[in-house]
Motif scaffolding. Structure first.
Motif: not given
Length: 331
Positions: A320, A245, A168, A145, A324
């Motif tokens: 995460s 990330s 993701l 990422v 994201f």
């Protein structure tokens, strides 16, 4: 689902088109071969030393038999001493009683255990490859990422007509598939070299099935140990994936992940006397501890460790995905 599979296919192809990926595979093969070669050298030195103990092979054979019996008697005495502890849990007592049955059966029937340098012993414990696989998987997880930001491709990635959580997810699955593939490659190399370099042992692998002592499955134990050793790879990769990330830095993710890997056992040892040690991540990273019998923290079991690790992984992934999904596409 179709879009997710398409994304996963794209991530997998991108991963294997990188030159560094093939370097990692080659490095894994070389390090695994080196580990097995070093083990063989140690075995050769040990064998040469044993031959110098006596002038006759009979003397050496008798000495070896006395050594393993004395070792088994010591282990049996230790197990019986532990069974005298009234504070043992039901599962702990059951496990110790099984060990007692096996040890007593060996001594009663003069069945020696497998030599640690036998072919079967090498195959039964493939956990040694997990350290190399972990380091390689962390590198991929940390950058899969973060590299989108460092290479400036993140804007194009996030503006595609695909939900961000699917993007993701495809990356996370690709990382774990890569880790699984590395484990399998390392395992195949290890087994092949076990057959080439080591001789079959004279001893037997015995287990207590709840009713009687029987000969255990070498391959069953091998695959089980391989699965347990993958636990540390999966959890550490998930941590590296999260750090990479969130902070967009692969170097930071790799550094923190390696800190967990190398310093985890030290932190666990320092905190082992406190109750909090049962709930920290480091304590449960090595799931093979339940097979090797070396536990730094008492009062924990495999199901408990799996539950604790599951909570940590869920926390990592929530962080995460939240970061994201909500991140500004112009960032």
């Amino acid at each position: 689902m179709a879009k997710l599979l398409k994304l996963l296919q794209n991530e997998w192809m991108k991963l294997w088109h990188k030159k560094g990926t093939w370097v990692m595979v080659a490095l894994l093969v070389v390090l695994t071969a080196g580990m097995m070669g070093l083990t063989k050298w140690i075995d050769t030195q040990r064998t040469d030393s044993m031959k110098q103990v006596g002038n006759a092979s009979v003397e050496v054979s008798v000495g070896e038999q006395a050594d393993w019996k004395a070792s088994m008697e010591g282990e049996l005495a230790g197990v019986r001493a532990q069974l005298a502890d009234t504070s043992l849990t039901k599962s702990e007592r059951k496990e110790l009683e099984g060990e007692e049955k096996v040890l007593d059966y060996r001594l009663s029937n003069s069945i020696e255990p497998l030599d640690q340098f036998s072919r079967e012993a090498m195959i039964m414990d493939p956990s040694g490859i997990s350290g190399t696989v972990l380091l390689l998987a962390v590198i991929v997880a940390a950058g899969i990422v973060a590299a989108e930001f460092s290479q400036g491709t993140v804007k194009m990635l996030l503006t595609r007509p695909v939900k961000r959580w699917k993007i993701l997810t495809s990356k996370f699955i690709a990382v774990n598939l890569f880790g699984i593939l590395l484990m399998l490659i390392g395992y195949i190399v290890l087994v092949a070299l076990a057959f080439i370099l080591f001789k079959s042992g004279d001893g037997q692998y015995l287990v207590w099935n709840g009713k009687e002592v029987v000969e255990g499955s070498i391959w069953g134990k091998s695959f089980y140990m391989l699965l347990l050793s993958f636990g540390s790879v999966f959890v550490t990769s998930a941590f590296a994936f999260t750090i990479g990330s969130v902070f967009r830095s692969s170097s930071l993710a790799i550094g923190l992940s390696l800190f967990i890997y190398f310093m985890g056992s030290t932190v666990t040892m320092l905190l082992s006397r406190y109750e909090v040690a049962k709930y920290i991540l480091f304590t449960h990273m090595d799931l093979t501890q339940y097979e090797t019998g070396y536990q730094m923290v008492e009062g924990i079991s495999l199901p408990f460790s799996l539950a604790v690790l599951a909570v940590y992984v869920v926390v990592f992934l929530v962080i995460s995905y939240t970061t994201f999904v909500q991140r500004d596409v112009k960032a």
